[in-house]
Design a protein around this motif. Structure first.
Motif, PDB file in Angstrom:
ATOM      1  N   LEU A   1       6.021  -6.925  -0.014  1.00 54.83           N
ATOM      2  CA  LEU A   1       6.154  -5.568   0.534  1.00 54.83           C
ATOM      3  C   LEU A   1       5.351  -4.571  -0.295  1.00 54.83           C
ATOM      4  O   LEU A   1       4.751  -3.642   0.230  1.00 54.83           O
ATOM      5  N   ILE A   2       5.327  -4.785  -1.605  1.00 51.13           N
ATOM      6  CA  ILE A   2       4.609  -3.870  -2.483  1.00 51.13           C
ATOM      7  C   ILE A   2       3.109  -4.101  -2.420  1.00 51.13           C
ATOM      8  O   ILE A   2       2.321  -3.161  -2.353  1.00 51.13           O
TER       9      ILE A   2
ATOM     10  N   LEU B   1      -1.309  -2.473  -0.466  1.00 51.85           N
ATOM     11  CA  LEU B   1      -2.375  -2.185  -1.416  1.00 51.85           C
ATOM     12  C   LEU B   1      -3.592  -3.063  -1.154  1.00 51.85           C
ATOM     13  O   LEU B   1      -4.718  -2.703  -1.497  1.00 51.85           O
TER      14      LEU B   1
ATOM     15  N   PRO C   1      -7.432  -2.652   1.962  1.00 59.59           N
ATOM     16  CA  PRO C   1      -8.887  -2.466   1.890  1.00 59.59           C
ATOM     17  C   PRO C   1      -9.624  -3.777   1.641  1.00 59.59           C
ATOM     18  O   PRO C   1     -10.689  -4.033   2.206  1.00 59.59           O
TER      19      PRO C   1
ATOM     20  N   ILE D   1     -10.004  -5.700   4.778  1.00 59.95           N
ATOM     21  CA  ILE D   1     -11.008  -5.109   5.657  1.00 59.95           C
ATOM     22  C   ILE D   1     -12.412  -5.513   5.204  1.00 59.95           C
ATOM     23  O   ILE D   1     -13.216  -6.025   6.001  1.00 59.95           O
TER      24      ILE D   1
ATOM     25  N   ILE E   1      -0.105   2.796   6.788  1.00 60.22           N
ATOM     26  CA  ILE E   1      -0.120   2.118   5.487  1.00 60.22           C
ATOM     27  C   ILE E   1       0.599   2.973   4.450  1.00 60.22           C
ATOM     28  O   ILE E   1       1.310   2.457   3.587  1.00 60.22           O
TER      29      ILE E   1
ATOM     30  N   PHE F   1       4.168   2.297   4.635  1.00 59.07           N
ATOM     31  CA  PHE F   1       4.501   1.048   3.940  1.00 59.07           C
ATOM     32  C   PHE F   1       4.568   1.271   2.429  1.00 59.07           C
ATOM     33  O   PHE F   1       5.427   0.700   1.751  1.00 59.07           O
ATOM     34  N   LEU F   2       3.642   2.108   1.923  1.00 59.33           N
ATOM     35  CA  LEU F   2       3.665   2.396   0.475  1.00 59.33           C
ATOM     36  C   LEU F   2       4.964   3.091   0.085  1.00 59.33           C
ATOM     37  O   LEU F   2       5.569   2.776  -0.941  1.00 59.33           O
TER      38      LEU F   2
ATOM     39  N   PHE G   1       7.834   2.798   1.629  1.00 51.45           N
ATOM     40  CA  PHE G   1       8.894   1.791   1.679  1.00 51.45           C
ATOM     41  C   PHE G   1       8.896   0.959   0.405  1.00 51.45           C
ATOM     42  O   PHE G   1       9.960   0.669  -0.149  1.00 51.45           O
ATOM     43  N   GLY G   2       7.694   0.577  -0.061  1.00 60.28           N
ATOM     44  CA  GLY G   2       7.597  -0.234  -1.268  1.00 60.28           C
ATOM     45  C   GLY G   2       8.213   0.476  -2.454  1.00 60.28           C
ATOM     46  O   GLY G   2       9.020  -0.103  -3.181  1.00 60.28           O
TER      47      GLY G   2
ATOM     48  N   GLY H   1      -0.278   3.331  -6.230  1.00 60.75           N
ATOM     49  CA  GLY H   1      -0.487   3.661  -4.828  1.00 60.75           C
ATOM     50  C   GLY H   1      -1.372   4.870  -4.640  1.00 60.75           C
ATOM     51  O   GLY H   1      -2.231   4.894  -3.758  1.00 60.75           O
TER      52      GLY H   1
ATOM     53  N   ILE I   1      -7.861   3.218   0.564  1.00 56.05           N
ATOM     54  CA  ILE I   1      -7.368   2.767   1.861  1.00 56.05           C
ATOM     55  C   ILE I   1      -7.957   3.638   2.961  1.00 56.05           C
ATOM     56  O   ILE I   1      -8.453   3.143   3.975  1.00 56.05           O
TER      57      ILE I   1
ATOM     58  N   VAL J   1     -10.372   2.144   5.840  1.00 57.50           N
ATOM     59  CA  VAL J   1      -9.948   2.156   7.246  1.00 57.50           C
ATOM     60  C   VAL J   1     -10.973   2.908   8.096  1.00 57.50           C
ATOM     61  O   VAL J   1     -11.297   2.502   9.217  1.00 57.50           O
TER      62      VAL J   1
END
Lengths: 53, 226, 244
Positions: B169-170, B174, B177, B180, C134, C137-138, C140-141, C166, C173, C177
């Motif tokens: 989850l962590i 991250l 990228p 991608i 995303i 999600f960060l 949540f983490g 993060g 990120i 993206v």
């Protein structure tokens, strides 16, 4: 006039749920912060009562 | 007390590699997992090679990501539980050096091994031979970067009994990228439209994490183990 | 001269200091948001391309902006806690997380609802919405990590470190993206050059942005008070504070 405002040029289905969800989240944040504060206050009072009965 | 750092690093590296090869199961399990997951995709999607070739980079990269993550959650756990890590720190070797060596050793036995078996999977997914070089290079850079990111997660979750889910989850957000750039480098190598740009970006990420991640990993270990 | 700065590290001072400010902040936020909603929904002219659907920007953009600001606040406060061992930093970070996550969710929902009339689908993998997802999600983490560690102090510090990692990643990120999107599909980015927006559209937007920020500060203060009471419930100043 009023009807045209609510209709949002045919986009009412999208605009009003957006405004609604934003306002609901603002309200939720207020409520949740207040609840957290009350719980913390109650917890501190309990701790105080336990310390000197 | 002064410690010869390079000698100490060599000793730790030797120990890590020895431990890795003494337990062939731990070495093989991520690889087998990688093979199984890549087998699942054709079964779930389609066995048509023309269709598979379009999805091959994504399949390859997602599987590699999951396989590396599954193996990294034990990176510090064993040494933290039996006190080895504490002894290493007490020996005067800087924690940063220990962390770098351990992570690199982990990459050598898991990431590099994954790169070596990747042509097998690539062949099964219909990736042309001409793209193998780029694909393996991108996977090598990507798995190394992922080892650094995963090690941050492993250090943060080292004290938890069921930390592997939290680790994913962590780390997975991250790593987006990475996915991608990596998948697109592989994809461009297959279609032959110049993958240099994506590879450069991937290399930049690798350099960035290699320099910053050791600091974060050492800080995380200090937090979770102190 | 620096005493006011040092005082900011003292829980009783901060607790007493932020309390009276909250009603004022909330009143200012209510005025700005109220003005922004009325001016944006009623008086601003419809967009020549998107018609009235563009009015979603008045809640979407402030939420998206707030989600990023809250994450940055969390990381900076966590860093202050880690580097200078100031406990308030961790309390601020813990207070900011749920607020930021909730507004990230609003930005996603409003973005998807905006996408339906614009792209014909709720989710078109627009780069901004994807980065926003995303970001969620960060959040949540970080929140799960804080809860997962039994020791509260350790959870605070681990979550702070993850938030810093993060925050380094967020621009990467975002860039990746954007790069990925330019590769796979044409420009589906919601185009809103701020310069070409007339004042009657822009002013309500600015009011909403400011209103949301002030609202964030107000809720953050209240949550901070709760965190401080909880964390310091055995301290003498808490006993004195709750007696009155």
């Amino acid at each position: 006039m009023m009807q045209a405002f609510w209709a949002m040029g045919g986009y009412a289905r999208y605009v009003w749920p957006c405004i609604g969800s934003a306002l609901a989240t603002l309200a939720w944040n207020l409520w949740a912060a207040q609840r957290a504060y009350r719980q913390a206050l109650a917890g501190a009072r309990r701790a105080l009562a336990m310390a000197n009965p | 007390m002064t410690v010869n750092i390079s000698a100490a690093a060599a000793v730790i590296l030797q120990r890590e590699l020895l431990l890795g090869f003494r337990r062939p199961d731990q070495l093989l399990q991520p690889l087998v997992f990688f093979l199984i997951v890549t087998t699942l995709f054709p079964l779930a999607l389609s066995a048509q090679l023309s269709l598979l070739r379009d999805m091959a980079p994504g399949v390859l990269w997602v599987s590699a990501l999951l396989a590396s993550l599954l193996s990294i959650d034990v990176l510090f756990k064993g040494d933290a539980d039996d006190g080895t890590l504490e002894q290493l720190v007490l020996s005067g070797v800087p924690l940063g050096v220990i962390v770098i060596v351990k992570t690199l050793a982990h990459w050598l036995v898991s990431g590099a091994a994954l790169v070596v078996v990747s042509p097998l999977v690539a062949m099964a997914l219909g990736i042309p031979f001409g793209a193998f070089g780029t694909m393996m290079l991108s996977l090598a850079l990507g798995t190394l970067t992922l080892s650094w990111l995963g090690a941050i997660g492993a250090a943060l979750t080292v004290g938890l009994r069921r930390g592997s889910m939290l680790l994913s989850l962590i780390v997975l957000p991250l790593a987006s990228p990475l996915l991608i750039f990596g998948a697109s480098a592989t994809d461009r190598a297959i279609t032959g439209s110049g993958s240099a740009g994506a590879l450069y970006l991937l290399a930049a990420l690798c350099v960035l994490t290699s320099t910053l991640a050791p600091l974060a990993i050492a800080a995380a270990l200090r937090i979770t183990l102190e | 001269m620096w005493t006011w700065f040092y005082r900011l590290a003292s829980p009783p001072y901060v607790y007493g200091f932020v309390g009276p400010a909250i009603p004022w902040l909330l009143a200012a936020a209510a005025c700005l948001i109220g003005y922004g909603l009325v001016a944006g929904l009623v008086f601003a002219p419809p967009d020549y391309q998107q018609g009235d659907a563009f009015r979603i920007i008045y809640v979407h953009a402030p939420s998206a902006w707030l989600s990023l600001c809250a994450y940055t606040t969390m990381a900076v406060a966590g860093a202050i806690g880690l580097v200078w061992r100031i406990k308030i930093g961790f309390a601020v970070a813990a207070a900011a997380a749920p607020i930021g996550a909730s507004f990230t969710l609003v930005a996603l929902v409003t973005g998807a609802l905006w996408g339906r009339p614009m792209w014909g689908t709720y989710w078109a993998w627009d780069p901004r919405l994807t980065s926003e997802l995303i970001l969620l999600f960060l959040y949540f983490g970080v929140m799960s990590l804080r809860r997962a560690l039994d020791d509260a102090a350790r959870g605070d510090r681990a979550a702070a470190l993850l938030a810093i990692v993060g925050v380094v990643n967020v621009p990467i990120i975002h860039f990746s993206v954007q790069w990925w999107n330019s590769l796979h599909q044409g420009a589906t980015v919601m185009k809103f050059g701020k310069s070409q927006m007339p004042g009657s559209m822009l002013l309500p937007l600015l009011a909403m942005l400011c209103g949301f920020m002030i609202f964030f500060v107000a809720v953050l203060c209240q949550r901070l008070r709760a965190e401080l009471l909880m964390r310091e419930r055995l301290a003498v100043w808490v006993r004195e504070a709750i007696r009155t």
